[in-house]
Design an enzyme around this catalytic site. Structure first.
Site, PDB file in Angstrom:
ATOM      1  N   GLY A  46       0.825  -1.193   0.000  1.00  0.00           N
ATOM      2  CA  GLY A  46       0.000   0.000   0.000  1.00  0.00           C
ATOM      3  C   GLY A  46       0.861   1.246   0.000  1.00  0.00           C
ATOM      4  N   GLN A  51       3.031   9.923   1.301  1.00  0.00           N
ATOM      5  CA  GLN A  51       4.340   9.255   1.263  1.00  0.00           C
ATOM      6  C   GLN A  51       5.158   9.657   0.039  1.00  0.00           C
ATOM      7  OE1 GLN A  51       2.569   5.148   2.160  1.00  0.00           O
ATOM      8  NE2 GLN A  51       4.625   5.008   3.001  1.00  0.00           N
ATOM      9  N   CYS A  89       6.424  -0.440   6.751  1.00  0.00           N
ATOM     10  CA  CYS A  89       6.004   0.739   5.995  1.00  0.00           C
ATOM     11  C   CYS A  89       7.159   1.178   5.105  1.00  0.00           C
ATOM     12  CB  CYS A  89       5.625   1.850   6.975  1.00  0.00           C
ATOM     13  SG  CYS A  89       5.129   3.391   6.178  1.00  0.00           S
ATOM     14  N   LEU A  90       6.861   1.521   3.855  1.00  0.00           N
ATOM     15  CA  LEU A  90       7.914   1.972   2.943  1.00  0.00           C
ATOM     16  C   LEU A  90       8.592   3.242   3.454  1.00  0.00           C
ATOM     17  CD1 LEU A  90       6.207   1.340  -0.529  1.00  0.00           C
ATOM     18  CD2 LEU A  90       7.919  -0.070   0.622  1.00  0.00           C
ATOM     19  N   HIS A 131      -3.745   0.929   8.009  1.00  0.00           N
ATOM     20  CA  HIS A 131      -2.401   1.519   7.956  1.00  0.00           C
ATOM     21  C   HIS A 131      -2.372   2.710   6.999  1.00  0.00           C
ATOM     22  CE1 HIS A 131       2.157   1.062   7.731  1.00  0.00           C
ATOM     23  NE2 HIS A 131       1.890   1.854   6.705  1.00  0.00           N
ATOM     24  N   GLU A 132      -2.931   2.515   5.806  1.00  0.00           N
ATOM     25  CA  GLU A 132      -2.883   3.585   4.800  1.00  0.00           C
ATOM     26  C   GLU A 132      -3.769   4.764   5.189  1.00  0.00           C
ATOM     27  OE1 GLU A 132      -0.524   3.491   2.781  1.00  0.00           O
ATOM     28  OE2 GLU A 132      -0.089   1.373   3.114  1.00  0.00           O
ATOM     29  N   HIS A 135      -2.060   7.096   7.468  1.00  0.00           N
ATOM     30  CA  HIS A 135      -1.151   8.024   6.784  1.00  0.00           C
ATOM     31  C   HIS A 135      -1.871   9.317   6.405  1.00  0.00           C
ATOM     32  CE1 HIS A 135       2.710   6.037   6.177  1.00  0.00           C
ATOM     33  NE2 HIS A 135       2.133   4.925   5.750  1.00  0.00           N
TER      34      HIS A 135
HETATM   35 NI    NI Z   1       3.015   3.054   5.509  1.00  0.00          NI
END
Ligand code: NI
Length: 160
Positions: A46, A51, A89-90, A131-132, A135
């Site tokens: 995701g 991000q 997480c990226l 999670h997304e 963000h």
């Molecule tokens: Ni993330």
């Protein structure tokens, strides 16, 4: 294909609240395409617009690698149950930690054509949605980690 650079923890943009998308423009459509390309390139499940430095309420999710969802202005309608497991997480490269999330989530969102739809997810998809969406409100999973944040490669070695 355009890969955008993923912002990392410590970057202020990741702490900001994203704004509603009022209309789909060619520029926003390009952003969505780039987000999908970036998510696949980085092997993520995701990615949220913040991000890649854009404060719009847009996330892309694909937990299987062949079933991408675009969620514009997503809103949680319902959650139930509980799951506890590792998350990454990226924007927090090389790290992982244990987070408890709902095991079922139902959201309403708009797709890339601004058609409304509802999406239900369990297990990994439910985790990814939560999670997304965090963000979009400027929150990272590290705020919710139970115990210590761990090195992802260390954990892999332990598991072998
Ligand atoms: Ni993330």
């Amino acid at each position: 294909m355009a890969i955008r650079s993923v912002r990392e923890i410590g970057d202020e943009v990741l702490t900001k609240r994203c704004k509603e998308v009022k209309e789909m423009t060619p520029r926003t459509r390009q952003l969505i395409d780039d987000m999908l390309d970036t998510m696949y390139e980085e092997n993520g499940v995701g990615l949220a617009a913040s991000q890649v430095g854009i404060l719009k309420r847009i996330v892309v999710i694909d937990v299987t690698g062949e079933d991408p969802y675009v969620l514009v202005n997503p809103r949680i309608l319902e959650t139930s149950g509980e799951q506890t497991g590792y998350e990454g997480c990226l924007s927090v490269p090389g790290k992982t930690g244990v987070v408890t999330r709902p095991n079922y989530v139902k959201v309403t969102a708009f797709d890339a054509d601004m058609n409304p739809y509802e999406l239900e997810g369990t297990e990994l998809l439910a985790r990814a949605i939560c999670h997304e969406l965090d963000h979009l409100d400027g929150h990272l999973y590290v705020e919710k980690v139970e115990g210590e944040l761990q090195n992802a490669d260390q954990l892999q070695e332990e598991g072998e």
